[in-house]
Design a protein around this motif. Structure first.
Motif, PDB file in Angstrom:
ATOM      1  N   GLU A  51       0.849  -1.186   0.000  1.00 18.94           N
ATOM      2  CA  GLU A  51       0.000   0.000   0.000  1.00 18.94           C
ATOM      3  C   GLU A  51       0.883   1.233   0.000  1.00 18.94           C
ATOM      4  O   GLU A  51       1.932   1.247   0.647  1.00 18.94           O
ATOM      5  CB  GLU A  51      -0.908  -0.016   1.227  1.00 18.94           C
ATOM      6  CG  GLU A  51      -2.018  -1.073   1.080  1.00 18.94           C
ATOM      7  CD  GLU A  51      -2.588  -1.512   2.405  1.00 18.94           C
ATOM      8  OE1 GLU A  51      -2.837  -0.639   3.243  1.00 18.94           O
ATOM      9  OE2 GLU A  51      -2.751  -2.751   2.584  1.00 18.94           O
ATOM     10  N   VAL A  52       0.489   2.240  -0.726  1.00 24.59           N
ATOM     11  CA  VAL A  52       1.277   3.468  -0.791  1.00 24.59           C
ATOM     12  C   VAL A  52       0.344   4.652  -0.580  1.00 24.59           C
ATOM     13  O   VAL A  52      -0.741   4.704  -1.165  1.00 24.59           O
ATOM     14  CB  VAL A  52       1.967   3.631  -2.158  1.00 24.59           C
ATOM     15  CG1 VAL A  52       2.920   4.824  -2.137  1.00 24.59           C
ATOM     16  CG2 VAL A  52       2.717   2.366  -2.547  1.00 24.59           C
ATOM     17  N   THR A  53       0.769   5.578   0.277  1.00 24.01           N
ATOM     18  CA  THR A  53       0.017   6.819   0.458  1.00 24.01           C
ATOM     19  C   THR A  53       0.993   7.981   0.338  1.00 24.01           C
ATOM     20  O   THR A  53       2.112   7.905   0.838  1.00 24.01           O
ATOM     21  CB  THR A  53      -0.647   6.866   1.853  1.00 24.01           C
ATOM     22  OG1 THR A  53      -1.263   5.607   2.119  1.00 24.01           O
ATOM     23  CG2 THR A  53      -1.696   7.969   1.903  1.00 24.01           C
ATOM     24  N   ARG A  54       0.571   9.045  -0.341  1.00 30.55           N
ATOM     25  CA  ARG A  54       1.408  10.242  -0.433  1.00 30.55           C
ATOM     26  C   ARG A  54       0.825  11.297   0.489  1.00 30.55           C
ATOM     27  O   ARG A  54      -0.396  11.409   0.626  1.00 30.55           O
ATOM     28  CB  ARG A  54       1.438  10.756  -1.874  1.00 30.55           C
ATOM     29  CG  ARG A  54       1.985   9.714  -2.829  1.00 30.55           C
ATOM     30  CD  ARG A  54       1.958  10.177  -4.260  1.00 30.55           C
ATOM     31  NE  ARG A  54       2.978  11.189  -4.509  1.00 30.55           N
ATOM     32  CZ  ARG A  54       3.471  11.465  -5.722  1.00 30.55           C
ATOM     33  NH1 ARG A  54       3.019  10.813  -6.779  1.00 30.55           N
ATOM     34  NH2 ARG A  54       4.392  12.385  -5.880  1.00 30.55           N
ATOM     35  N   CYS A  55       1.723  12.071   1.154  1.00 30.33           N
ATOM     36  CA  CYS A  55       1.226  13.117   2.035  1.00 30.33           C
ATOM     37  C   CYS A  55       2.244  14.235   2.169  1.00 30.33           C
ATOM     38  O   CYS A  55       3.384  14.112   1.717  1.00 30.33           O
ATOM     39  CB  CYS A  55       0.884  12.551   3.419  1.00 30.33           C
ATOM     40  SG  CYS A  55       2.333  12.102   4.392  1.00 30.33           S
ATOM     41  N   THR A  56       1.834  15.343   2.787  1.00 31.59           N
ATOM     42  CA  THR A  56       2.753  16.452   3.068  1.00 31.59           C
ATOM     43  C   THR A  56       3.353  16.214   4.452  1.00 31.59           C
ATOM     44  O   THR A  56       2.813  15.436   5.249  1.00 31.59           O
ATOM     45  CB  THR A  56       1.997  17.790   3.084  1.00 31.59           C
ATOM     46  OG1 THR A  56       1.053  17.755   4.162  1.00 31.59           O
ATOM     47  CG2 THR A  56       1.274  18.022   1.755  1.00 31.59           C
ATOM     48  N   PRO A  57       4.455  16.915   4.771  1.00 27.67           N
ATOM     49  CA  PRO A  57       5.045  16.741   6.106  1.00 27.67           C
ATOM     50  C   PRO A  57       4.035  17.023   7.217  1.00 27.67           C
ATOM     51  O   PRO A  57       4.024  16.336   8.242  1.00 27.67           O
ATOM     52  CB  PRO A  57       6.192  17.765   6.124  1.00 27.67           C
ATOM     53  CG  PRO A  57       6.559  17.954   4.687  1.00 27.67           C
ATOM     54  CD  PRO A  57       5.285  17.795   3.917  1.00 27.67           C
ATOM     55  N   ALA A  58       3.162  17.995   6.997  1.00 27.96           N
ATOM     56  CA  ALA A  58       2.203  18.346   8.048  1.00 27.96           C
ATOM     57  C   ALA A  58       1.178  17.241   8.273  1.00 27.96           C
ATOM     58  O   ALA A  58       0.635  17.103   9.370  1.00 27.96           O
ATOM     59  CB  ALA A  58       1.486  19.648   7.669  1.00 27.96           C
ATOM     60  N   GLU A  59       0.915  16.479   7.256  1.00 28.18           N
ATOM     61  CA  GLU A  59      -0.100  15.424   7.367  1.00 28.18           C
ATOM     62  C   GLU A  59       0.445  14.116   7.941  1.00 28.18           C
ATOM     63  O   GLU A  59      -0.315  13.195   8.209  1.00 28.18           O
ATOM     64  CB  GLU A  59      -0.699  15.115   5.976  1.00 28.18           C
ATOM     65  CG  GLU A  59      -1.480  16.256   5.371  1.00 28.18           C
ATOM     66  CD  GLU A  59      -1.738  16.057   3.868  1.00 28.18           C
ATOM     67  OE1 GLU A  59      -2.653  16.684   3.345  1.00 28.18           O
ATOM     68  OE2 GLU A  59      -0.993  15.289   3.216  1.00 28.18           O
TER      69      GLU A  59
END
Lengths: 261, 195, 496
Positions: B51-59
């Motif tokens: 599974e792969v999820t992309r996010c920002t540092p804040a998230e």
């Protein structure tokens, strides 16, 4: 250009019609082909069974017979492969520097028939006529040792009247393998049975290939199964014209039984 | 009596007597430019059924909590992230680790061409064992860590460190050469790509 | 505890039995075609694959040609990194070293990462005789071990088994060596893998000593590399206190960067993946992480014999990917057991005679277990020209019999053929004789080939090998050579 036919020992003794077809085809294309009488065999049966010393005089006979020709044409991927890739091994074994030099010079002048037609003569339409459903088996040595690629298919596609159908699992070995067919007969037959099945699945009337030794194996199995498929060398299809088609009731391998009786 | 060492080295030298040691080794070719490396990395990791999820540092905090979904995690001492309810590894035994559901680590390198993450087991990744025994591995990769292909990774990595290259969850093809995910290593791999 | 290859018959005999095993035929055809397609797909997406093969072959060839230097460098690097280096001339010596290390820790069991080298030396049987149980942890090896079976493939030792057979083995055999299989075990591969996970985990968690091989050994850094899928390798390389790695001396590559082409070539060729799930590298002892006592056993066991063979040396480039097995039409039909060795298939057909010599009949039959179709060479990631080495090993077999008091019938036939083929007049004479035979056959044969040519059906004696399953065309009355003479190359008479 001086062109020699290396008919191969198998064709000489067992399938002379293939040699005749090459002669007829090349003459039709304006090539004055010669048959050097001193030729015998390329030596592959000995080499592939491990009898390298025994192959030395055979290879010597080969290079002597074909000295002085610009091109050596052979209706066999296997024998062309032998001249190009195995003669150097035999020559090295002999320790004879003259033989080593001779094979280094003979090998590159040796062409499998489809290579000679496409690369040297630059033709794919050889003016043949053969109104039958045909499937093509690329023999291992023509495919992998020589790398003839799609030359045979291009030649066949240009034959008028011919329907070329793909052979499933075409690149898998038929199981002939020279003395393998005898030393490991069970495995050879298991491989041949699958090849014969794939041939039958095409619904083709004729199986064509560039090596009569492989065809003798596959054809022998198809015959035993009464499969209703005959085998023919590529040269014989390419040599066929409307005239030859008219005089026979179909393609044959070798002499017809009626002619012999 | 000669030692086995001397005997073997003597045999090697004798076998190669007269053989030139000089061999021209052609350089390994480079893969052509594949454009957006991070997108390729994500696609290739997903191909392994990870599974792969992309996010920002804040998230990141929130996302990791969401992925863990209440599972207890072990974390390396230098993770640099607060994971609620986690146990920091200061030498847990294998048996203790076997009782923990998940692990959260960072990584050293991501390889886009092959969808591989490489851990070099620095303090933000921890000992090899912690990313092995728990059944869920949440691995945080910074998009700046993603390189194009294997040779780029080899050039960045230090062989003096232990390295673990991970391409998807534990898998086997041992039954009828059919790939099945999940044998001895973590059966679920969740890669979080931060950009 | 496991079967043995000792006393196996020569290949043709073993193959005949295998060919009659319908379950085996079906399992192998399915498995080899599956992996073949997967490999073709992932190799096909690498445009520069041929250049990568050349690089991989170059890396291994360079390492082999200066092997003594690299081995000394490897030893130094390993010792510097805290490893203990041992050298083993043969299987017995290697087994003894492993047993001694295990015994020094008073253990009665070790866990094992799948390793061809330890299979080759028969380590498990040796340890068993010393009272130490060696648990195979790879799923396929576990299937083989529990089934008292023999490996039949380099990558997937249980390739000859299907899911139903595996379920049966787990159901009936797991309980005797640890945690039993669940009562409701199905033949779903995921369920079978799950059962293996549960069965092995207690062994991983309690093991003190692990034994591994290595896919590569990097000389300049002292790094060993294990490439795997399941995580059993990571378990063995990480959890126990003591790690013993048995490494063939041909596994050496010179530098760290040499791993690049190898790690790109191996997974695509082997499991048909862009990258295998797990690759572990370690350089000696890493304080605070993993085994704190690390042993490396550098193994010869015939490798220097192969190294001395100018043609066969290239077989030592082998990285045990098993691509050659998966494409081999012989292997596909006979399976691996017929080769009588832990190294089956095309690579086994050259590696066994190179490592052991050809003095026994079984090994001497292996170079002939090939139709020389060349599919193996085509897929080999390190470009081992297996067909050429096969032919060379056939020559080694023939040469080993040159001084026999009574030559084999085959040798007599080959000498006779060579005599006839050395002079075209002799050949023409032989062809006239065969033309006569053909005339007789044509007259009396009741078999005709499609198209009408006379043929022989089943014949007795030496011809039975051919005619048992294939019709044989009757020789033509006139050879090509005789036709050419009679018609002056088709210019006169019946010229077509």
């Amino acid at each position: 250009m001086r062109v020699a036919l290396q008919v191969t020992c198998v064709n000489d003794a067992m399938f002379p019609d293939t040699g005749k077809a090459v002669v007829r085809l090349l003459r039709r294309l304006g090539v004055d082909v010669d048959f050097p009488r001193a030729q015998t065999c390329c030596g592959q049966p000995m080499v592939n069974t491990g009898y390298l010393d025994e192959a030395v005089p055979v290879v010597r006979t080969f290079v002597d017979a074909f000295a002085g020709y610009d091109a050596i044409v052979t209706p066999s991927g296997s024998c062309a492969g032998s001249a190009r890739h195995q003669h150097s091994i035999v020559a090295e074994r002999s320790g004879d520097a003259v033989l080593q030099a001779a094979v280094a010079e003979t090998g590159p002048r040796t062409y499998e028939l489809s290579e000679f037609l496409v690369d040297v003569l630059g033709v794919t339409d050889v003016g043949a006529y053969f109104p039958h459903r045909v499937t093509y088996h690329p023999t291992c040595h023509s495919l992998r040792m020589l790398g003839v690629g799609d030359r045979p298919q291009r030649l066949l596609e240009a034959v008028r009247g011919l329907t070329l159908v793909d052979l499933p699992h075409a690149t898998e070995c038929c199981g002939f393998g020279g003395t393998f067919a005898l030393k490991n007969a069970d495995t050879s037959v298991a491989m041949g049975a699958d090849k014969a099945r794939h041939v039958r699945d095409t619904g083709a009337e004729v199986l064509v290939a560039g090596d009569n030794s492989c065809l003798m194996h596959i054809g022998g199995m198809l015959s035993r199964q009464r499969a209703g498929v005959r085998v023919m060398h590529l040269a014989e299809i390419l040599a066929s014209t409307e005239e030859t088609e008219g005089e026979s009731d179909g393609p044959v391998v070798g002499e017809r039984a009626g002619d012999l009786a | 009596m000669t030692s086995a060492r001397d005997e073997i080295l003597r045999r090697v030298r004798s076998a190669l007597d007269g053989v030139s040691p000089a061999v021209a080794v052609p350089p390994a070719p480079r893969a052509p430019d594949r454009g957006d490396l991070v997108a390729l990395f994500v696609e290739r990791v997903e191909d392994y059924r990870a599974e792969v999820t992309r996010c920002t540092p804040a998230e990141l905090d929130g996302l990791v909590a969401e992925v863990l979904n209440g599972a207890q995690a072990v974390v390396p001492p230098g993770l640099g992230l607060d994971v609620a309810g986690s146990v920091v590894d200061h030498g847990l035994t294998s048996i203790e680790l076997d009782g923990i559901d998940a692990v959260v680590t960072r990584a050293a390198v991501g390889i886009a061409e092959t969808g591989t993450i490489v851990l070099d087991h620095q303090p933000d990744q921890g000992r090899r064992v912690i990313s092995l025994v728990p059944d869920l591995h949440v691995c945080i990769v910074d998009s700046s860590q993603v390189v194009a292909d294997v040779p780029d990774a080899i050039a960045l990595l230090d062989p003096a460190r232990p390295l673990t290259w991970i391409s998807g969850p534990s898998a086997t093809s041992d039954i009828e050469l059919d790939r099945v995910e999940g044998v001895h290593g973590p059966r679920t791999l969740h890669v979080v790509v931060v950009a | 505890m496991s079967g043995t290859f000792v006393g196996m018959p020569a290949f043709p005999t073993a193959a005949r039995a295998a060919l009659g095993n319908t379950q085996l035929r079906r399992n192998l055809a399915h498995a080899t075609h599956t992996i073949r397609d997967k490999r073709a797909q992932v190799v096909g997406e690498v445009e520069e694959w041929e250049a990568l093969r050349l690089a991989g072959a170059g890396v291994k060839e360079a390492a082999l040609r200066d092997l003594a230097t690299h081995l000394e460098t490897l030893e130094e690097s390993l010792i510097r990194a805290g490893a203990v280096v041992h050298w083993a001339r043969d299987a017995e010596e290697a087994c003894e070293i492993v047993a001694q290390v295990a015994k020094s820790h008073q253990v009665d069991e070790v866990v094992k990462v799948k390793s061809m080298a330890t299979l080759e030396i028969g380590l498990n049987d040796h340890l068993e005789r010393e009272g130490i149980a060696a648990w195979e942890t790879d799923l396929a090896e576990l299937i083989v071990q529990l089934g008292d079976d023999l490996p039949s493939h380099i990558l997937v030792p249980a390739i000859h088994r299907n899911r139903a057979e595996i379920r049966e083995i787990f159901r009936t055999r797991m309980a005797a060596s640890g945690r039993p299989a669940p009562d409701d075990l199905s033949d779903d591969p995921a369920a079978l893998a799950g059962a293996a996970r549960e069965h092995m985990r207690e062994k991983f968690l309690r093991a003190k000593v692990a034994v591994s091989g290595a896919n590569f050994a990097v000389a300049d850094t002292g790094t060993l590399v294990v490439v795997e899928s399941e995580g059993n390798g990571r378990m063995c390389l990480t959890l126990p206190e003591v790690l013993i790695s048995v490494v063939g001396i041909e596994k050496v590559v010179a530098t760290w960067s040499d791993l690049d082409p190898m790690l790109r070539l191996l997974p695509r060729s082997s499991t048909g993946e862009r990258m295998n799930p797990y690759t572990s590298t370690w350089s000696g002892v890493h304080p605070g992480d993993g085994p704190q006592e690390v042993h490396v056993v550098l193994l010869d066991n015939g490798r220097t014999r192969a190294l001395a063979d100018d043609v066969g040396r290239q077989a030592l480039r082998c990285i045990r990917c098993s691509a050659c097995l998966n494409v081999c039409p012989v292997y596909e039909r006979t399976g691996g057991h017929a080769y009588g060795s832990v190294y089956p298939g095309p690579i086994g057909a050259i590696l066994n005679p190179l490592l052991k010599g050809v003095s026994d009949e079984q090994t001497a039959s292996l170079p002939y277990a090939s139709s020389l179709c060349g599919a193996c060479f085509e897929v080999c990631p390190v470009r081992i020209d297996i067909p050429s080495v096969l032919v060379d090993q056939r020559a080694a077999v023939v040469d080993s019999h040159r001084d026999d008091r009574r030559p084999k019938a085959e040798a007599v036939a080959m000498k006779a053929a060579a005599w006839a083929f050395s002079d075209s007049r002799r050949l023409a004479w032989a062809e006239r004789a065969s033309g006569l035979a053909g005339r007789v056959m044509s007259r009396f044969s009741r078999t005709t080939l499609p198209g009408g040519r006379a043929a022989a059906g089943r014949l007795p004696g030496p011809a039975a090998g051919w005619t048992g399953a294939r019709d044989l065309p009757a020789p033509p009355e006139e050879s090509f050579r005789a036709w050419w003479d009679r018609t002056d190359g088709g210019q006169f008479g019946e010229g077509r």
